[in-house]
Structures are given as structure tokens and as C-alpha cells.
Design a protein around this motif. Structure first.
Motif, PDB file in Angstrom:
ATOM      1  N   ASN A 156       0.826  -1.200   0.000  1.00  0.00           N
ATOM      2  CA  ASN A 156       0.000   0.000   0.000  1.00  0.00           C
ATOM      3  C   ASN A 156       0.864   1.254   0.000  1.00  0.00           C
ATOM      4  OD1 ASN A 156      -2.588   1.481   0.350  1.00  0.00           O
ATOM      5  ND2 ASN A 156      -1.729   1.986   2.339  1.00  0.00           N
ATOM      6  N   ALA A 157       1.907   1.267   0.841  1.00  0.00           N
ATOM      7  CA  ALA A 157       2.805   2.423   0.892  1.00  0.00           C
ATOM      8  C   ALA A 157       3.543   2.604  -0.432  1.00  0.00           C
ATOM      9  CB  ALA A 157       3.812   2.245   2.029  1.00  0.00           C
ATOM     10  N   LEU A 158       3.942   1.490  -1.039  1.00  0.00           N
ATOM     11  CA  LEU A 158       4.637   1.568  -2.325  1.00  0.00           C
ATOM     12  C   LEU A 158       3.729   2.132  -3.402  1.00  0.00           C
ATOM     13  CD1 LEU A 158       7.262   0.880  -3.845  1.00  0.00           C
ATOM     14  CD2 LEU A 158       6.288  -1.384  -4.311  1.00  0.00           C
ATOM     15  N   LEU A 159       2.467   1.738  -3.394  1.00  0.00           N
ATOM     16  CA  LEU A 159       1.501   2.244  -4.377  1.00  0.00           C
ATOM     17  C   LEU A 159       1.369   3.764  -4.275  1.00  0.00           C
ATOM     18  CD1 LEU A 159      -0.798   1.944  -6.461  1.00  0.00           C
ATOM     19  CD2 LEU A 159      -2.346   1.494  -4.531  1.00  0.00           C
ATOM     20  N   HIS A 160       1.158   4.279  -3.069  1.00  0.00           N
ATOM     21  CA  HIS A 160       0.974   5.717  -2.897  1.00  0.00           C
ATOM     22  C   HIS A 160       2.253   6.493  -3.216  1.00  0.00           C
ATOM     23  CE1 HIS A 160      -3.098   5.621  -1.297  1.00  0.00           C
ATOM     24  NE2 HIS A 160      -2.749   4.595  -0.552  1.00  0.00           N
ATOM     25  N   THR A 161       3.403   5.918  -2.885  1.00  0.00           N
ATOM     26  CA  THR A 161       4.664   6.603  -3.171  1.00  0.00           C
ATOM     27  C   THR A 161       4.937   6.654  -4.667  1.00  0.00           C
ATOM     28  OG1 THR A 161       5.527   5.782  -1.050  1.00  0.00           O
ATOM     29  CG2 THR A 161       7.127   6.677  -2.606  1.00  0.00           C
ATOM     30  N   LEU A 162       4.695   5.546  -5.365  1.00  0.00           N
ATOM     31  CA  LEU A 162       4.904   5.527  -6.808  1.00  0.00           C
ATOM     32  C   LEU A 162       3.948   6.479  -7.524  1.00  0.00           C
ATOM     33  CD1 LEU A 162       5.482   1.714  -7.491  1.00  0.00           C
ATOM     34  CD2 LEU A 162       7.181   3.553  -7.493  1.00  0.00           C
ATOM     35  N   LEU A 163       2.716   6.564  -7.039  1.00  0.00           N
ATOM     36  CA  LEU A 163       1.776   7.517  -7.624  1.00  0.00           C
ATOM     37  C   LEU A 163       2.236   8.953  -7.408  1.00  0.00           C
ATOM     38  CD1 LEU A 163      -1.693   5.934  -6.722  1.00  0.00           C
ATOM     39  CD2 LEU A 163      -0.688   6.169  -9.003  1.00  0.00           C
ATOM     40  N   MET A 164       2.906   9.200  -6.294  1.00  0.00           N
ATOM     41  CA  MET A 164       3.407  10.544  -6.023  1.00  0.00           C
ATOM     42  C   MET A 164       4.569  10.894  -6.946  1.00  0.00           C
ATOM     43  SD  MET A 164       2.502  13.021  -3.971  1.00  0.00           S
ATOM     44  CE  MET A 164       1.660  12.204  -2.609  1.00  0.00           C
ATOM     45  N   THR A 165       5.372   9.897  -7.347  1.00  0.00           N
ATOM     46  CA  THR A 165       6.524  10.172  -8.202  1.00  0.00           C
ATOM     47  C   THR A 165       6.116  10.598  -9.614  1.00  0.00           C
ATOM     48  OG1 THR A 165       6.707   7.841  -8.888  1.00  0.00           O
ATOM     49  CG2 THR A 165       7.942   8.514  -6.929  1.00  0.00           C
ATOM     50  N   ARG A 166       4.902  10.269 -10.032  1.00  0.00           N
ATOM     51  CA  ARG A 166       4.456  10.641 -11.379  1.00  0.00           C
ATOM     52  C   ARG A 166       3.999  12.088 -11.467  1.00  0.00           C
ATOM     53  NH1 ARG A 166      -1.085  10.691 -11.294  1.00  0.00           N
ATOM     54  NH2 ARG A 166      -1.259  10.653 -13.561  1.00  0.00           N
ATOM     55  N   LEU A 167       3.865  12.764 -10.322  1.00  0.00           N
ATOM     56  CA  LEU A 167       3.386  14.142 -10.304  1.00  0.00           C
ATOM     57  C   LEU A 167       4.519  15.125 -10.567  1.00  0.00           C
ATOM     58  CD1 LEU A 167       0.996  14.056  -7.199  1.00  0.00           C
ATOM     59  CD2 LEU A 167       0.430  13.676  -9.608  1.00  0.00           C
ATOM     60  N   SER A 168       4.159  16.310 -11.023  1.00  0.00           N
ATOM     61  CA  SER A 168       5.121  17.387 -11.264  1.00  0.00           C
ATOM     62  C   SER A 168       4.979  18.449 -10.184  1.00  0.00           C
ATOM     63  CB  SER A 168       4.883  18.019 -12.641  1.00  0.00           C
ATOM     64  OG  SER A 168       5.042  17.063 -13.659  1.00  0.00           O
ATOM     65  N   PHE A 169       6.118  18.966  -9.727  1.00  0.00           N
ATOM     66  CA  PHE A 169       6.157  20.050  -8.749  1.00  0.00           C
ATOM     67  C   PHE A 169       6.967  21.178  -9.381  1.00  0.00           C
ATOM     68  CE2 PHE A 169       5.561  16.093  -6.527  1.00  0.00           C
ATOM     69  CZ  PHE A 169       4.578  16.373  -5.598  1.00  0.00           C
ATOM     70  N   CYS A 170       6.256  22.188  -9.836  1.00  0.00           N
ATOM     71  CA  CYS A 170       6.863  23.165 -10.739  1.00  0.00           C
ATOM     72  C   CYS A 170       7.399  24.425 -10.063  1.00  0.00           C
ATOM     73  CB  CYS A 170       5.845  23.587 -11.812  1.00  0.00           C
ATOM     74  SG  CYS A 170       5.094  22.195 -12.674  1.00  0.00           S
ATOM     75  N   GLY A 171       6.894  24.783  -8.926  1.00  0.00           N
ATOM     76  CA  GLY A 171       7.333  26.055  -8.358  1.00  0.00           C
ATOM     77  C   GLY A 171       7.319  26.078  -6.860  1.00  0.00           C
ATOM     78  N   ASP A 172       6.130  26.130  -6.285  1.00  0.00           N
ATOM     79  CA  ASP A 172       5.990  26.233  -4.830  1.00  0.00           C
ATOM     80  C   ASP A 172       6.494  24.957  -4.170  1.00  0.00           C
ATOM     81  OD1 ASP A 172       5.360  27.020  -2.312  1.00  0.00           O
ATOM     82  OD2 ASP A 172       3.185  26.971  -2.571  1.00  0.00           O
ATOM     83  N   ASN A 173       7.427  25.089  -3.228  1.00  0.00           N
ATOM     84  CA  ASN A 173       7.970  23.918  -2.539  1.00  0.00           C
ATOM     85  C   ASN A 173       7.868  24.048  -1.025  1.00  0.00           C
ATOM     86  OD1 ASN A 173       9.883  25.914  -2.161  1.00  0.00           O
ATOM     87  ND2 ASN A 173      11.625  24.512  -2.360  1.00  0.00           N
ATOM     88  N   ILE A 174       6.971  24.894  -0.538  1.00  0.00           N
ATOM     89  CA  ILE A 174       6.830  25.138   0.898  1.00  0.00           C
ATOM     90  C   ILE A 174       5.709  24.258   1.457  1.00  0.00           C
ATOM     91  CG2 ILE A 174       6.261  26.843   2.668  1.00  0.00           C
ATOM     92  CD1 ILE A 174       7.447  28.976   0.858  1.00  0.00           C
ATOM     93  N   ILE A 175       6.058  23.401   2.419  1.00  0.00           N
ATOM     94  CA  ILE A 175       5.091  22.513   3.068  1.00  0.00           C
ATOM     95  C   ILE A 175       4.832  23.043   4.476  1.00  0.00           C
ATOM     96  CG2 ILE A 175       4.637  20.161   3.859  1.00  0.00           C
ATOM     97  CD1 ILE A 175       6.531  19.155   1.725  1.00  0.00           C
ATOM     98  N   PRO A 176       3.620  23.504   4.774  1.00  0.00           N
ATOM     99  CA  PRO A 176       3.312  24.043   6.109  1.00  0.00           C
ATOM    100  C   PRO A 176       3.093  22.933   7.129  1.00  0.00           C
ATOM    101  CG  PRO A 176       1.359  24.111   4.749  1.00  0.00           C
ATOM    102  CD  PRO A 176       2.469  23.580   3.862  1.00  0.00           C
ATOM    103  N   HIS A 177       4.113  22.093   7.286  1.00  0.00           N
ATOM    104  CA  HIS A 177       3.994  20.898   8.100  1.00  0.00           C
ATOM    105  C   HIS A 177       5.367  20.572   8.671  1.00  0.00           C
ATOM    106  CE1 HIS A 177       1.740  17.534   9.508  1.00  0.00           C
ATOM    107  NE2 HIS A 177       0.818  17.583   8.548  1.00  0.00           N
ATOM    108  N   VAL A 178       5.422  19.570   9.580  1.00  0.00           N
ATOM    109  CA  VAL A 178       6.708  19.150  10.138  1.00  0.00           C
ATOM    110  C   VAL A 178       7.258  17.916   9.440  1.00  0.00           C
ATOM    111  CG1 VAL A 178       6.370  20.176  12.412  1.00  0.00           C
ATOM    112  CG2 VAL A 178       5.479  17.898  11.946  1.00  0.00           C
ATOM    113  N   PHE A 179       6.456  17.305   8.566  1.00  0.00           N
ATOM    114  CA  PHE A 179       6.953  16.169   7.786  1.00  0.00           C
ATOM    115  C   PHE A 179       6.187  16.091   6.476  1.00  0.00           C
ATOM    116  CE2 PHE A 179       3.825  14.444  10.840  1.00  0.00           C
ATOM    117  CZ  PHE A 179       2.907  13.881   9.978  1.00  0.00           C
TER     118      PHE A 179
END
Length: 316
Positions: free
Chosen positions: A156-179
Motif C-alpha cells: 500500500n505504501a509503495l503504491l501511494h509513493t509511486l503515484l506521487m513520483t508521477r506528479l510534477s512540482f513546478c514552483g511552490d515547494n513550501i510545506i506548512p507541516h513538520v513532515f
């Protein structure tokens, strides 16, 4: 656009503690450090007590030792990074580190979920079918339940992580979180997140809800069995054996539901962070206290561990 990752972002900024004043940051750092040390020490003591006391070599304590191990790993996925970033004066986490953290968070949260369900089933068999408990809860079945949980959690963790790798992150890289969590990462993506959202809503929800339903069914059947017990003392003894597990269940699922099953508009980023820290830090810290304070056998085993004297070494 192809399915490959078109990301131009090589790192993210975790703004969790940096939003606070310097004095608040110092206080939170000290609080997280104390809580993390309590998590590691408390859960390792549970594991040591169970492994050294032959009276605790039963299915219930076997599952509890696995839960303690998962809790140590769970908190270690996030807290050391928070502490290190504060010491170094940096909020940076690389793209690969972020995905790795996401993978382990997802896997270990699933393991907590599965183990709580397995422990509920164990209590159901012990209370509702006491004469068949030994025959039902065999060593092979216990091992199969734990190994199967690890396999499903990893997939399950591998599925969600692999799906995340297919996304593009083009500009904003600020995560309002601790992790690095899935929800804030999806908000930062500049590509279509429909598939990710769909999988989280369907498969992800099923992974979380199914064990929860199993826990509810187990305790409904346990409650029916308790009501059939004639003596008040018998009812109280039966309830006492389940109260610790129920407290952990309510604590874990309460924070999960408040964080992931509420509309995002209903709470702020600060509330999200507080709820996330509840189930990644507070719950693993409280579990050893909950299970030891209401369990006479566990208290006895812990007392033996804490008063253990090692034989003096003879060198000559």
C-alpha cells in the motif's frame, strides 16, 4: 504530457516549527526531544519485558511487542528530522527524502492499523471462545497475521509513493507541516492529481476502514459476551482486559479521523500539524503507559527488567 515526473523541485521546505517564535521553537524542540526519548525508552522496555518474561510469551503480548516496535519506527520517521532541522537551522528536505518519509509513514500507519485489528481479534477469541483459544491462536496463525500485515502495508505504501513520483512540482515547494504527508504534497503539485485522490479515497480508505470495522465488530461481540456473564466481578475482569486496547484504539483513530476524514476547509494548517503530531508522537508515547499501568503481568515484568542485576565480570 507523459507519465514521467516533470518535477523542477529538488527539495522542499518544512515550515512546521519555523512559524513559531524563537522561544516557542525552543520549547517545542525540548518537548519533542523528551517525548521522543520517552517513546523509544518506553516501547523498548515493553519489548524487553515481553521477551525476557516467559509468562508473557502469549499471542496478546506477541502482538503488543510488534506494536511497540512499529511505534518506535513510526516516531523515528519524523521526530529526528524535526530535531535535526531545528539544530541545523534548516527546514530543507530533499525530494527523495520526502518520498522516503512518505513511504515509511504510510507503511507504519497501516501497520499500527492492522495490529490494532489483530489485537482486537485476539481479545475476541480469548473472551468469546476461551476453550478454543489455544487451538485457534496458534504460533503459525500469529506469525501469518503479522507477516501478512507487513506485506499489505508495504504494498500500500509503495503504491501511494509511486503515484506521487508521477506528479510534477513546478514552483511552490513550501510545506506548512513538520513532515512530508500526502495531503500537503498533493496541494503543491502542478499536475493532475485525480488518480492520486481517487486511490486515496478508495483503496486508502478501505485499508483504514476495514480494520476499524473489524475492531468494532470484535468489541460488539465481546460486549455481548460480557453482558451474559452473571457475576459483577467477572464482568469487570473481562472489561479490564480490554480497556487498555480500547484506549489506544480511540486515541489512534480519533486523531486519524480528525486529520484525514474532515473537510480540509474545516481546520487550519496548524490544526492539521497538531493532529498529525498526535498520532505520530503522542500516541506512540502513551501506548507503553496505557498497556503497563492497567496490566498486572506487564507491571511485574517491567519491574523485573528495571531491577535486573547483571552478574559481575570475572577477568582473572
Amino acid at each position: 504530457m507523459g507519465s514521467t515526473n516533470q518535477s523542477s523541485v529538488s527539495e522542499f521546505l518544512l515550515l512546521g516549527l519555523s512559524r513559531q517564535t524563537e522561544q516557542q521553537q525552543q520549547l517545542l524542540f525540548l518537548l519533542f526531544l523528551i517525548m521522543y526519548l520517552a517513546i523509544v525508552l518506553g516501547n523498548l522496555l515493553i519489548i524487553l519485558a515481553i521477551s525476557t518474561d516467559s509468562r508473557l510469551h502469549t499471542p496478546m503480548y506477541f502482538f503488543l511487542s510488534n506494536l511497540s516496535f512499529v511505534d518506535v519506527c513510526f516516531s523515528s520517521t519524523t521526530v529526528p528530522k524535526v530535531l535535526a532541522n531545528h539544530i541545523l537551522g534548516s527546514q530543507i528536505i530533499s525530494f527523495s527524502e520526502c518520498l522516503t518519509q512518505l513511504y515509511f509513514l504510510c507503511m507504519l500507519a497501516d501497520m499500527d492499523n492492522f495490529l490494532l485489528a489483530v489485537m482486537a481479534y485476539d481479545r475476541f477469541v480469548a473472551i468469546c471462545h476461551p476453550l478454543h483459544y489455544t487451538a485457534k491462536m496458534t504460533h503459525q496463525l500469529c506469525a501469518l497475521l503479522v507477516v501478512g500485515s507487513w506485506v499489505v502495508a508495504n504494498l500500500n505504501a509503495l503504491l501511494h509513493t509511486l503515484l506521487m513520483t508521477r506528479l510534477s512540482f513546478c514552483g511552490d515547494n513550501i510545506i506548512p507541516h513538520v513532515f512530508c504527508d500526502a495531503a500537503p504534497l498533493l496541494k503543491l503539485s502542478c499536475s493532475d492529481t485525480y488518480l492520486n485522490d481517487l486511490i486515496i479515497l478508495t483503496e486508502g480508505t478501505m485499508i483504514m476502514v476495514t480494520p476499524f470495522v473489524c475492531i468494532l465488530v470484535s468489541y460488539i461481540l465481546i460486549a455481548c459476551a460480557v453482558l451474559r456473564v452473571s457475576s459483577t466481578g467477572g464482568k469487570w475482569k473481562t472489561f479490564s482486559t480490554c480497556s487498555s486496547h480500547l484506549a489506544v484504539v480511540f486515541l489512534f483513530y480519533g486523531t486519524i479521523i480528525s486529520l484525514y476524514f474532515n473537510p480540509s476547509s474545516s481546520h487550519s494548517a496548524g490544526e492539521d500539524m497538531a493532529a498529525a503530531m498526535m498520532y505520530t508522537v503522542v500516541t506512540p508515547m502513551l501506548n507503553p503507559f496505557i498497556y503497563s499501568l492497567r496490566n498486572r503481568d506487564m507491571k511485574g515484568a517491567l519491574r523485573k527488567v528495571l531491577t535486573m542485576r547483571f552478574p559481575s565480570q570475572q577477568y582473572f
